[in-house]
Design a protein around this motif. Structure first.
Motif, PDB file in Angstrom:
ATOM      1  N   THR A 101      33.507  -2.626  23.118  1.00 34.50           N
ATOM      2  CA  THR A 101      32.222  -2.069  23.512  1.00 34.50           C
ATOM      3  C   THR A 101      31.743  -1.018  22.516  1.00 34.50           C
ATOM      4  OG1 THR A 101      33.242  -0.332  24.880  1.00 34.50           O
ATOM      5  CG2 THR A 101      32.710  -2.437  25.953  1.00 34.50           C
ATOM      6  N   ILE A 102      30.414  -0.900  22.440  1.00 32.62           N
ATOM      7  CA  ILE A 102      29.785   0.104  21.594  1.00 32.62           C
ATOM      8  C   ILE A 102      28.938   1.001  22.485  1.00 32.62           C
ATOM      9  CG2 ILE A 102      28.172   0.522  19.697  1.00 32.62           C
ATOM     10  CD1 ILE A 102      30.769  -0.751  18.809  1.00 32.62           C
ATOM     11  N   SER A 103      28.997   2.297  22.236  1.00 36.36           N
ATOM     12  CA  SER A 103      28.155   3.245  22.951  1.00 36.36           C
ATOM     13  C   SER A 103      27.818   4.395  22.024  1.00 36.36           C
ATOM     14  CB  SER A 103      28.861   3.769  24.216  1.00 36.36           C
ATOM     15  OG  SER A 103      30.076   4.420  23.885  1.00 36.36           O
ATOM     16  N   VAL A 104      26.863   5.209  22.439  1.00 37.74           N
ATOM     17  CA  VAL A 104      26.523   6.435  21.715  1.00 37.74           C
ATOM     18  C   VAL A 104      26.943   7.603  22.590  1.00 37.74           C
ATOM     19  CG1 VAL A 104      24.713   7.786  20.611  1.00 37.74           C
ATOM     20  CG2 VAL A 104      24.542   5.284  20.672  1.00 37.74           C
ATOM     21  N   GLN A 105      27.714   8.530  22.019  1.00 36.29           N
ATOM     22  CA  GLN A 105      28.216   9.662  22.789  1.00 36.29           C
ATOM     23  C   GLN A 105      27.737  10.979  22.186  1.00 36.29           C
ATOM     24  OE1 GLN A 105      32.492   9.443  23.225  1.00 36.29           O
ATOM     25  NE2 GLN A 105      32.363   7.664  24.597  1.00 36.29           N
ATOM     26  N   THR A 106      27.491  11.946  23.047  1.00 35.76           N
ATOM     27  CA  THR A 106      27.134  13.286  22.592  1.00 35.76           C
ATOM     28  C   THR A 106      28.056  14.300  23.245  1.00 35.76           C
ATOM     29  OG1 THR A 106      25.466  13.537  24.350  1.00 35.76           O
ATOM     30  CG2 THR A 106      24.706  12.714  22.203  1.00 35.76           C
ATOM     31  N   THR A 110      24.535 -14.399  23.762  1.00 38.44           N
ATOM     32  CA  THR A 110      25.964 -14.716  23.839  1.00 38.44           C
ATOM     33  C   THR A 110      26.767 -13.779  22.951  1.00 38.44           C
ATOM     34  OG1 THR A 110      25.890 -16.346  22.030  1.00 38.44           O
ATOM     35  CG2 THR A 110      25.426 -17.145  24.250  1.00 38.44           C
ATOM     36  N   LEU A 111      26.111 -13.144  22.001  1.00 40.13           N
ATOM     37  CA  LEU A 111      26.778 -12.225  21.078  1.00 40.13           C
ATOM     38  C   LEU A 111      26.802 -10.803  21.615  1.00 40.13           C
ATOM     39  CD1 LEU A 111      28.072 -11.699  18.306  1.00 40.13           C
ATOM     40  CD2 LEU A 111      25.754 -11.510  17.352  1.00 40.13           C
ATOM     41  N   TYR A 112      25.695 -10.393  22.228  1.00 37.68           N
ATOM     42  CA  TYR A 112      25.570  -9.030  22.757  1.00 37.68           C
ATOM     43  C   TYR A 112      25.323  -9.070  24.264  1.00 37.68           C
ATOM     44  CZ  TYR A 112      24.336  -8.267  17.807  1.00 37.68           C
ATOM     45  OH  TYR A 112      24.310  -8.255  16.431  1.00 37.68           O
ATOM     46  N   SER A 113      26.146  -8.376  25.019  1.00 36.95           N
ATOM     47  CA  SER A 113      25.920  -8.272  26.462  1.00 36.95           C
ATOM     48  C   SER A 113      25.999  -6.797  26.846  1.00 36.95           C
ATOM     49  CB  SER A 113      26.937  -9.103  27.242  1.00 36.95           C
ATOM     50  OG  SER A 113      28.263  -8.806  26.846  1.00 36.95           O
ATOM     51  N   THR A 156      28.637  -4.799  24.872  1.00 35.99           N
ATOM     52  CA  THR A 156      29.851  -5.504  24.462  1.00 35.99           C
ATOM     53  C   THR A 156      29.523  -6.474  23.336  1.00 35.99           C
ATOM     54  OG1 THR A 156      30.774  -5.351  26.691  1.00 35.99           O
ATOM     55  CG2 THR A 156      31.743  -6.990  25.216  1.00 35.99           C
ATOM     56  N   ILE A 157      30.367  -6.461  22.298  1.00 40.20           N
ATOM     57  CA  ILE A 157      30.249  -7.390  21.179  1.00 40.20           C
ATOM     58  C   ILE A 157      31.199  -8.548  21.451  1.00 40.20           C
ATOM     59  CG2 ILE A 157      30.398  -7.683  18.685  1.00 40.20           C
ATOM     60  CD1 ILE A 157      28.312  -5.637  19.583  1.00 40.20           C
ATOM     61  N   ASN A 158      30.681  -9.768  21.519  1.00 35.87           N
ATOM     62  CA  ASN A 158      31.486 -10.909  21.951  1.00 35.87           C
ATOM     63  C   ASN A 158      32.027 -11.776  20.821  1.00 35.87           C
ATOM     64  OD1 ASN A 158      31.123 -10.416  24.813  1.00 35.87           O
ATOM     65  ND2 ASN A 158      28.992 -11.047  24.535  1.00 35.87           N
ATOM     66  N   THR A 159      31.730 -11.424  19.569  1.00 33.98           N
ATOM     67  CA  THR A 159      32.237 -12.187  18.430  1.00 33.98           C
ATOM     68  C   THR A 159      32.778 -11.221  17.386  1.00 33.98           C
ATOM     69  OG1 THR A 159      30.639 -13.979  18.771  1.00 33.98           O
ATOM     70  CG2 THR A 159      31.652 -13.827  16.605  1.00 33.98           C
ATOM     71  N   THR A 160      33.997 -11.457  16.943  1.00 36.22           N
ATOM     72  CA  THR A 160      34.598 -10.616  15.914  1.00 36.22           C
ATOM     73  C   THR A 160      33.786 -10.693  14.626  1.00 36.22           C
ATOM     74  OG1 THR A 160      36.814 -10.912  16.844  1.00 36.22           O
ATOM     75  CG2 THR A 160      36.684 -10.271  14.523  1.00 36.22           C
ATOM     76  N   GLY A 161      33.561  -9.566  14.006  1.00 33.56           N
ATOM     77  CA  GLY A 161      32.802  -9.550  12.758  1.00 33.56           C
ATOM     78  C   GLY A 161      32.529  -8.129  12.305  1.00 33.56           C
ATOM     79  N   ARG A 162      31.659  -8.019  11.297  1.00 32.78           N
ATOM     80  CA  ARG A 162      31.274  -6.716  10.757  1.00 32.78           C
ATOM     81  C   ARG A 162      29.847  -6.408  11.202  1.00 32.78           C
ATOM     82  NH1 ARG A 162      32.702  -6.400   4.742  1.00 32.78           N
ATOM     83  NH2 ARG A 162      34.745  -6.627   5.746  1.00 32.78           N
ATOM     84  N   TYR A 163      29.645  -5.223  11.746  1.00 34.46           N
ATOM     85  CA  TYR A 163      28.366  -4.879  12.357  1.00 34.46           C
ATOM     86  C   TYR A 163      27.821  -3.559  11.801  1.00 34.46           C
ATOM     87  CZ  TYR A 163      29.393  -8.515  15.768  1.00 34.46           C
ATOM     88  OH  TYR A 163      29.671  -9.731  16.361  1.00 34.46           O
ATOM     89  N   LYS A 164      26.530  -3.580  11.541  1.00 30.28           N
ATOM     90  CA  LYS A 164      25.820  -2.355  11.152  1.00 30.28           C
ATOM     91  C   LYS A 164      25.163  -1.782  12.398  1.00 30.28           C
ATOM     92  CE  LYS A 164      22.068  -0.641   8.211  1.00 30.28           C
ATOM     93  NZ  LYS A 164      21.037  -1.020   7.201  1.00 30.28           N
ATOM     94  N   ILE A 165      25.407  -0.504  12.650  1.00 27.91           N
ATOM     95  CA  ILE A 165      24.903   0.147  13.853  1.00 27.91           C
ATOM     96  C   ILE A 165      24.132   1.402  13.463  1.00 27.91           C
ATOM     97  CG2 ILE A 165      25.510   1.120  16.101  1.00 27.91           C
ATOM     98  CD1 ILE A 165      28.207  -0.397  15.823  1.00 27.91           C
ATOM     99  N   THR A 166      22.920   1.514  13.949  1.00 30.04           N
ATOM    100  CA  THR A 166      22.091   2.689  13.693  1.00 30.04           C
ATOM    101  C   THR A 166      21.650   3.286  15.021  1.00 30.04           C
ATOM    102  OG1 THR A 166      21.270   1.801  11.590  1.00 30.04           O
ATOM    103  CG2 THR A 166      19.987   3.553  12.616  1.00 30.04           C
TER     104      THR A 166
END
Length: 241
Positions: free
Chosen positions: A211-216, A127-130, A137-147
């Motif tokens: 949404t989160i993605s990795v771009q080059t 329910t948090l990540y789709s 897509t991040i479905n809950t507002t907050g602080r996220y660590k992304i690697t």
């Protein structure tokens, strides 16, 4: 007789609290504790509140702890009574994907979402990540660590163009490259020196629905660059607050 019994109970209670200790399930609370709870078949249930109810607490004490039923996590106020800051103390819900694609070109002329969401390693909270396509897509507002870790190789294209390739990577929020840049500099396909890797760790405040993605993007010649092999590139996302 009843008055005598009440007097004895009152005296016992007075002594009990004067020792600044309370034992539940034990008559011998640990000397270092103010409250010692023991049981072999039960737990301790603290107040369970929604986010709205938590925000309605008047002057919450520093260190006040609750369980947020909207987010399914324990939280405590690490701020002040006037400016509370509810931080979680339970485990962080995370998601991880690895690549399957090894043919897509990572050395494009403009920032492009890369197919790093190939194989789902785990998703602690669907329910948090789709995830869909090359975004999550991040479905809950907050602080996220992304690697993000990207291992790539420069294939032979039959001429000297493949000898100088420089791939650049960034994380993107709603399609916009944001934060740190990873770049290997030139990779030369000569003497088997045709592989490199890019690594990014960032922390973002994400709003629900983003949404989160990795771009080059191409940082040098136009020859192609591909993921090195299956499972050698990945993205990890964890909600930390």
């Amino acid at each position: 007789m009843k008055k005598t019994a009440y007097l004895i109970i009152l005296l016992c209670c007075s002594y009990y609290y004067s020792a600044a200790q309370v034992g539940i399930g034990t008559t011998n609370p640990d000397q270092s504790s103010i409250l010692d709870v023991e049981s072999t078949d039960k737990g301790v249930l603290i107040p369970r509140l929604t986010t709205v109810q938590i925000n309605a607490i008047v002057n919450p004490a520093n260190g006040l702890m609750i369980y947020n039923t909207d987010l399914n996590e324990f939280q405590f106020n690490c701020g002040t009574t006037a400016i509370p800051d509810w931080s979680k103390i339970s485990h962080g819900n995370s998601v991880k994907y690895s690549n399957i694609d090894i043919t897509s070109n990572l050395n494009s002329s403009s920032y492009t979402n890369i197919p790093i969401f190939g194989l789902l390693d785990w998703n602690d909270d669907t329910t948090l990540y789709s995830q869909s396509g090359n975004t999550i897509t991040i479905n809950t507002t907050g602080r996220y660590k992304i690697t993000a870790n990207i291992a790539y190789t420069v294939p032979s294209v039959g001429n000297s163009a493949h000898q100088r390739v420089s791939v650049e990577a960034r994380l993107a929020i709603n399609g916009t490259p944001t934060g740190a840049i990873a770049n290997t500099g030139y990779v030369r396909r000569a003497n088997n020196h045709n592989e490199a890797s890019l690594h990014i760790t960032e922390v973002f405040n994400i709003i629900a629905g983003q949404t989160i993605s990795v771009q080059t993007i191409r940082g040098g010649n136009s020859a192609p660059a591909n993921f090195r092999s299956v499972g050698t590139s990945n993205i990890y996302i964890e909600r930390i607050k």
